[in-house]
Motif scaffolding. Structure first.
Motif, PDB file in Angstrom:
ATOM      1  N   ASP A   1      67.900 -50.375 155.034  1.00 58.18           N
ATOM      2  CA  ASP A   1      66.859 -51.349 154.715  1.00 58.18           C
ATOM      3  C   ASP A   1      65.725 -51.151 155.705  1.00 58.18           C
ATOM      4  O   ASP A   1      65.911 -51.320 156.920  1.00 58.18           O
TER       5      ASP A   1
ATOM      6  N   GLU B   1      63.239 -52.866 156.446  1.00 50.80           N
ATOM      7  CA  GLU B   1      62.821 -54.050 157.197  1.00 50.80           C
ATOM      8  C   GLU B   1      63.776 -54.389 158.334  1.00 50.80           C
ATOM      9  O   GLU B   1      63.386 -55.068 159.286  1.00 50.80           O
ATOM     10  N   SER B   2      65.023 -53.926 158.246  1.00 52.25           N
ATOM     11  CA  SER B   2      65.988 -54.251 159.293  1.00 52.25           C
ATOM     12  C   SER B   2      66.361 -53.061 160.162  1.00 52.25           C
ATOM     13  O   SER B   2      67.228 -53.161 161.016  1.00 52.25           O
TER      14      SER B   2
END
Length: 272
Positions: free
Chosen positions: A93, A95-96
């Motif tokens: 991911d 974003e993470s």
């Protein structure tokens, strides 16, 4: 109208080892996939790559995923080393991602080697120095292009071609009909059973495609125009294996991976 890429064409793009080959000359695929949240993506990609045919897989990823990969496939090698191609991003991911993970991904993509970029590494496509195939689904391509998912679903061929031209890569746009665009070429593949609309199917496709890139690395570096055909071949091989594993009923992704060697053997048997 674009014709569908045929199984016979895919068969011609399967590398067959001879008695002079070793694990390095057969192709080494570097795999940087999976995360603490989605460790299974790493397992599925490695499994599919090995069963499609490479000399070695080097896995570089989080410890939780690494332990699962090695438990399932002890022949995989953990850690960095010489590779002929990369598979990155599946089960990640953007974003993470941590800063260290992003740095590792960028280092791999800057090695001037063929690369498959999936899912959680698609935002790093601009960092790639070598030939690239991206493997988005409709939603991921919509985010890359700033478009609407519904528009892409309505005309996937046009948006795959637009993305290939805009990003300078080969695009494998996943769907029941797979659209591959790159170097001014548009190909379509449709060999999958609808039962393959299941979690992890794209992770296995990445492994199949990564194996084809690793076994054709020299050819790709000499002529990037081979990339769209290799991407279409991966979609066909993946689909036929899924159909073989399904036999008309539900299928898991590990079932698909287990069917890959017999699928490869069958396709090789069709070669002149």
């Amino acid at each position: 109208m674009t014709d569908f890429f045929r199984a016979e064409e895919a068969a011609e793009l399967i590398a067959v080892p001879d008695e002079g080959d070793d694990k390095y000359s057969r192709g080494v695929l570097g795999v940087m996939t999976g995360s603490a949240q989605y460790p299974g993506a790493a397992v599925l990609g490695v499994e599919a790559a090995l069963r499609t045919g490479v000399g070695m897989v080097r896995y570089v990823g989080p410890e939780s995923a690494k332990q699962l990969v090695l438990a399932r496939r002890p022949e995989a090698v953990s850690g960095r080393g010489r590779v002929q191609a990369w598979l990155v991003g599946s089960g990640m991911d953007a974003e993470s991602r941590t800063g260290d993970e992003t740095a590792l991904l960028r280092d791999a993509l800057r090695e001037d080697l063929p690369a498959v970029i999936d899912a959680g590494a698609l935002d790093l496509v601009g960092d790639a120095a070598g030939p690239v195939v991206i493997t988005p689904h409709y939603g991921e391509l919509a985010r890359l292009l700033g478009a609407e998912r519904a528009d892409i679903a309505a005309d996937p061929a046009r948006f795959a071609s637009r993305a290939a031209e805009q990003l300078g890569v080969t695009v494998l746009l996943k769907g029941f009909v797979t659209h591959v665009a790159g170097d001014g070429v548009l190909l379509k593949a449709r060999s999958a059973t609808p039962w393959l609309a299941t979690a992890g199917s794209g992770d296995a496709l990445g492994g199949v495609l990564g194996a084809l890139l690793a076994t054709h690395s020299d050819q790709i570096l000499a002529d990037r125009a081979v990339l769209p055909r290799l991407a279409a071949a991966a979609a066909v091989i993946h689909g036929i294996a899924g159909d073989r594993a399904s036999n008309g009923g539900p299928v898991t992704v590990l079932d698909l991976a287990a069917a890959l060697p017999a699928t490869i053997a069958h396709l090789l048997g069709t070669r002149a």
